[in-house]
Design an enzyme around this catalytic site. Sequence first.
Site, PDB file in Angstrom:
ATOM      1  N   GLU A   1       0.864  -1.215  -0.027  1.00 42.67           N
ATOM      2  CA  GLU A   1       0.094  -0.050  -0.136  1.00 42.67           C
ATOM      3  C   GLU A   1       0.764   1.149   0.168  1.00 42.67           C
ATOM      4  O   GLU A   1       1.743   1.372   0.842  1.00 42.67           O
ATOM      5  CB  GLU A   1      -0.924   0.008   1.064  1.00 42.67           C
ATOM      6  CG  GLU A   1      -1.716   1.184   1.437  1.00 42.67           C
ATOM      7  CD  GLU A   1      -2.672   1.362   2.546  1.00 42.67           C
ATOM      8  OE1 GLU A   1      -3.509   2.235   2.508  1.00 42.67           O
ATOM      9  OE2 GLU A   1      -2.314   0.575   3.367  1.00 42.67           O
TER      10      GLU A   1
ATOM     11  N   ASP B   1      -5.868   2.530  -1.728  1.00 36.28           N
ATOM     12  CA  ASP B   1      -6.685   3.274  -0.652  1.00 36.28           C
ATOM     13  C   ASP B   1      -6.991   4.695  -0.962  1.00 36.28           C
ATOM     14  O   ASP B   1      -5.714   5.345  -1.729  1.00 36.28           O
ATOM     15  CB  ASP B   1      -5.628   3.487   0.756  1.00 36.28           C
ATOM     16  CG  ASP B   1      -6.239   4.268   1.635  1.00 36.28           C
ATOM     17  OD1 ASP B   1      -6.977   5.117   1.637  1.00 36.28           O
ATOM     18  OD2 ASP B   1      -5.991   3.941   2.823  1.00 36.28           O
TER      19      ASP B   1
ATOM     20  N   GLN C   1      -9.715   0.857  -0.285  1.00 37.02           N
ATOM     21  CA  GLN C   1     -10.316   1.537   0.944  1.00 37.02           C
ATOM     22  C   GLN C   1     -10.431   3.089   0.712  1.00 37.02           C
ATOM     23  O   GLN C   1     -10.141   3.307  -0.451  1.00 37.02           O
ATOM     24  CB  GLN C   1      -9.077   1.370   2.214  1.00 37.02           C
ATOM     25  CG  GLN C   1      -8.838  -0.113   2.529  1.00 37.02           C
ATOM     26  CD  GLN C   1      -7.308  -0.130   3.351  1.00 37.02           C
ATOM     27  OE1 GLN C   1      -6.644   0.808   3.575  1.00 37.02           O
ATOM     28  NE2 GLN C   1      -7.646  -0.917   4.221  1.00 37.02           N
TER      29      GLN C   1
ATOM     30  N   GLU D   1     -11.990   2.826   5.981  1.00 34.17           N
ATOM     31  CA  GLU D   1     -10.723   3.170   7.175  1.00 34.17           C
ATOM     32  C   GLU D   1     -10.481   4.560   7.191  1.00 34.17           C
ATOM     33  O   GLU D   1      -9.992   5.356   6.762  1.00 34.17           O
ATOM     34  CB  GLU D   1      -9.565   2.643   6.372  1.00 34.17           C
ATOM     35  CG  GLU D   1      -8.386   2.564   7.251  1.00 34.17           C
ATOM     36  CD  GLU D   1      -6.917   2.350   6.691  1.00 34.17           C
ATOM     37  OE1 GLU D   1      -6.189   1.363   7.308  1.00 34.17           O
ATOM     38  OE2 GLU D   1      -6.865   2.373   5.612  1.00 34.17           O
TER      39      GLU D   1
END
Length: 252
Positions: free
Chosen positions: A137, A172, A198, A234
């Site tokens: 990530e 993300d 996310q 998140e």
Amino acid sequence: MPRLSANLGFLWADLALPDAIRAAARAGFDAVECHWPYAVDPAQVRAALDETGLDMLGLNTQRGAPGENGLSALPGREAEARAAIAQAFDYAARIGCKAVHVMAGFAQGPAADAAFEANLNFACDMAAAQGATVLIEPLNRYDAPGYFLRDADQAAAIIARLGRDNLRLMFDCYHLQIMQGDLTRLLTRMAPITGHIQFAGVPDRGPPDRGEVNYRHIFEHVDAMGWDRPLGAEYKPGGPTGASLGWMAALR
């Protein structure tokens, strides 16, 4: 609209992890994920997952010493990095979790590249034995200045070089909006190598119904892409998690 996963690193963080799993189920989430569950007996986590019928989608490798943010790109720390990877996959196996985010840490340069790729090969071998996935990530330069993985293209190049079919990108939207923007096209371009998505509000990492990203559009785009796995919420609720969940009905 896509199904939703609650990231229990931020949501219901005031509760013990098994109770947070139960709270996520009551709130209508379809799955859960977490950061560092290692202080909790995995049998208790597995019991809460079985009770609620939720899957644990992923967890992180340990960060390392205070102030560190992962070990796997740190030259000379291979033994610690691989111990953290082994710990993560052992815990994941005990709770039925099928993905581990291997945290890179603060490092740059050729030696860091070599360390990270060697440790990822180790992680992919371990994941293959469990039928699991390794996630990497990129983190943004404001929350994690100096972090090894800086954008999706760097991650994609690593995934291409290693050629491991169980190595995937953790996309993300919060971090990548800050670092690259153009999320609609970036999601489409990275879809073939993405293992998990996310989201959070930008720029404050708050609930997704505020800030500069139109998540109604993002969710519709992800749905049109054919994405059939839960998206990970998140975000930092800024108070009691239950009071922050109005976005679920609105965006669904």
